[in-house]
Design an enzyme around this catalytic site. Sequence first.
Site, short mmCIF file in Angstrom:
data_model
loop_
_atom_site.label_atom_id
_atom_site.label_comp_id
_atom_site.label_asym_id
_atom_site.label_seq_id
_atom_site.Cartn_x
_atom_site.Cartn_y
_atom_site.Cartn_z
N GLY A 155 -0.65 29.56 -15.94
CA GLY A 155 0.50 30.47 -16.01
C GLY A 155 0.15 31.94 -15.82
N MET A 179 -7.62 27.50 -22.22
CA MET A 179 -6.41 27.02 -21.54
C MET A 179 -5.20 27.75 -22.12
SD MET A 179 -7.50 24.97 -19.30
CE MET A 179 -5.84 24.72 -18.62
N MET A 196 -9.29 16.26 -12.12
CA MET A 196 -8.52 15.47 -13.11
C MET A 196 -8.70 13.99 -12.83
SD MET A 196 -5.01 17.69 -13.16
CE MET A 196 -5.02 19.48 -13.01
N ASP A 222 -6.78 30.22 -18.10
CA ASP A 222 -6.31 29.30 -17.06
C ASP A 222 -4.95 28.74 -17.44
OD1 ASP A 222 -6.04 27.41 -15.08
OD2 ASP A 222 -7.76 26.19 -15.69
N HIS A 261 -11.72 28.09 -7.97
CA HIS A 261 -11.57 27.21 -9.13
C HIS A 261 -11.10 25.83 -8.66
CE1 HIS A 261 -10.68 26.61 -13.48
NE2 HIS A 261 -9.64 25.91 -13.06
N SER A 305 -7.00 28.92 -8.09
CA SER A 305 -7.10 27.47 -8.23
C SER A 305 -6.52 26.82 -6.98
CB SER A 305 -6.31 27.00 -9.45
OG SER A 305 -6.11 25.60 -9.35
N HIS A 336 -13.68 22.71 -12.97
CA HIS A 336 -13.07 22.54 -14.29
C HIS A 336 -12.82 21.05 -14.46
CE1 HIS A 336 -9.12 23.26 -16.80
NE2 HIS A 336 -10.03 22.59 -17.47
N MET A 393 -11.53 17.95 -16.07
CA MET A 393 -10.57 17.40 -17.04
C MET A 393 -10.70 15.89 -16.96
SD MET A 393 -7.52 20.08 -16.13
CE MET A 393 -8.32 20.60 -14.61
N GLY A 443 -0.34 22.43 -12.40
CA GLY A 443 -0.13 23.85 -12.12
C GLY A 443 1.34 24.20 -12.36
N GLY A 491 -3.37 19.76 -16.83
CA GLY A 491 -2.84 18.60 -16.11
C GLY A 491 -2.05 18.98 -14.87
N ASP A 534 -9.91 22.18 -9.83
CA ASP A 534 -9.39 21.42 -10.96
C ASP A 534 -9.61 19.93 -10.73
OD1 ASP A 534 -8.26 23.31 -12.84
OD2 ASP A 534 -6.91 23.87 -11.20
C1 DX5 Z 1 -4.09 23.16 -15.11
C2 DX5 Z 1 -5.21 23.71 -14.28
C3 DX5 Z 1 -4.99 25.06 -13.75
C4 DX5 Z 1 -3.86 25.22 -12.79
C5 DX5 Z 1 -3.34 26.62 -12.90
O1 DX5 Z 1 -4.51 21.99 -15.72
O2 DX5 Z 1 -6.41 23.73 -15.06
O3 DX5 Z 1 -6.20 25.57 -13.17
O4 DX5 Z 1 -4.20 24.96 -11.46
O5 DX5 Z 1 -2.21 26.74 -12.13
P1 DX5 Z 1 -1.17 27.94 -12.33
O6 DX5 Z 1 -1.94 29.21 -12.17
O7 DX5 Z 1 -0.18 27.69 -11.27
O8 DX5 Z 1 -0.63 27.80 -13.74
ZN ZN Z 2 -8.25 24.78 -14.22
#
Ligand code: DX5
Ligand code: ZN
Length: 226
Positions: A180, A140, A40, A178, A36, A11, A69, A71, A147, A145, A38
Amino acid sequence: MSKPPIQISPSVLASDFSRLGDEVEAVVEAGADRIHWDVMDGVFVPNLTIGPDVIAACRNRTDAFFEAHLMVVNPDQLAHRYVEAGCDLVMVHAEACDHLHRSLDNIREHGAEAGVVLNPHTPAEAVAHVLDLVDMVLVMTVNPGFGGQKYLPTMEPKIAKLRQMIELGGYDVDLEVDGGIGPSTIGGAVAAGANVFVAGNAVFRHPDGLAPAITGLREAAAAAGA
Ligand code: DX5
Ligand code: ZN
């Protein structure tokens, strides 16, 4: 059914935005299977990130598979912009779509693969009647929201249930997780049945660099039976 191959999807949310094109190129060079993005909107989630023009600007830096992705609260209005920007797969949240079936159709009609995303509280059954319309189901493993959040192992029974639904129905659908994901958490998601792994911080903030980070994830996945 044979096991689908493991894929690592970094990501770019965790990358250095001041060098975004270089980061995308470098992470592909380091062994990423896909990228990936993200997206938002500051409404569906309390953060604001990547518009289609940003992705389009990076499209000519690599041939790698791009997945968006979304959001956002209005995915139907925005999805085609991300296809036009060069995304190969566009994923929408089940919670954001009143007419999920139509939203997925809409993405495919614009020429991209379609995916559906489930927030932690949303049950596997929410996608039971769209598995014929998707190429990807994304679970998820944090609340979307941001990382850098902690992996929720309580999602593993849901991942296992989805893998079972996909196999029983004979669908050609990948199962992605996706949030952690790192060397200490990827194994649980592998064992539950996921085969595509988003990783932000674990890749872009790894002290030894991008290639060792990706190799480490693959090794941890393999140790868990992938
Ligand atoms: C969170 C995102 C993730 C995020 C993952 O809303 O959808 O894709 O970037 O980041 P890590 O891998 O650091 O948890
Ligand atoms: Zn994501």
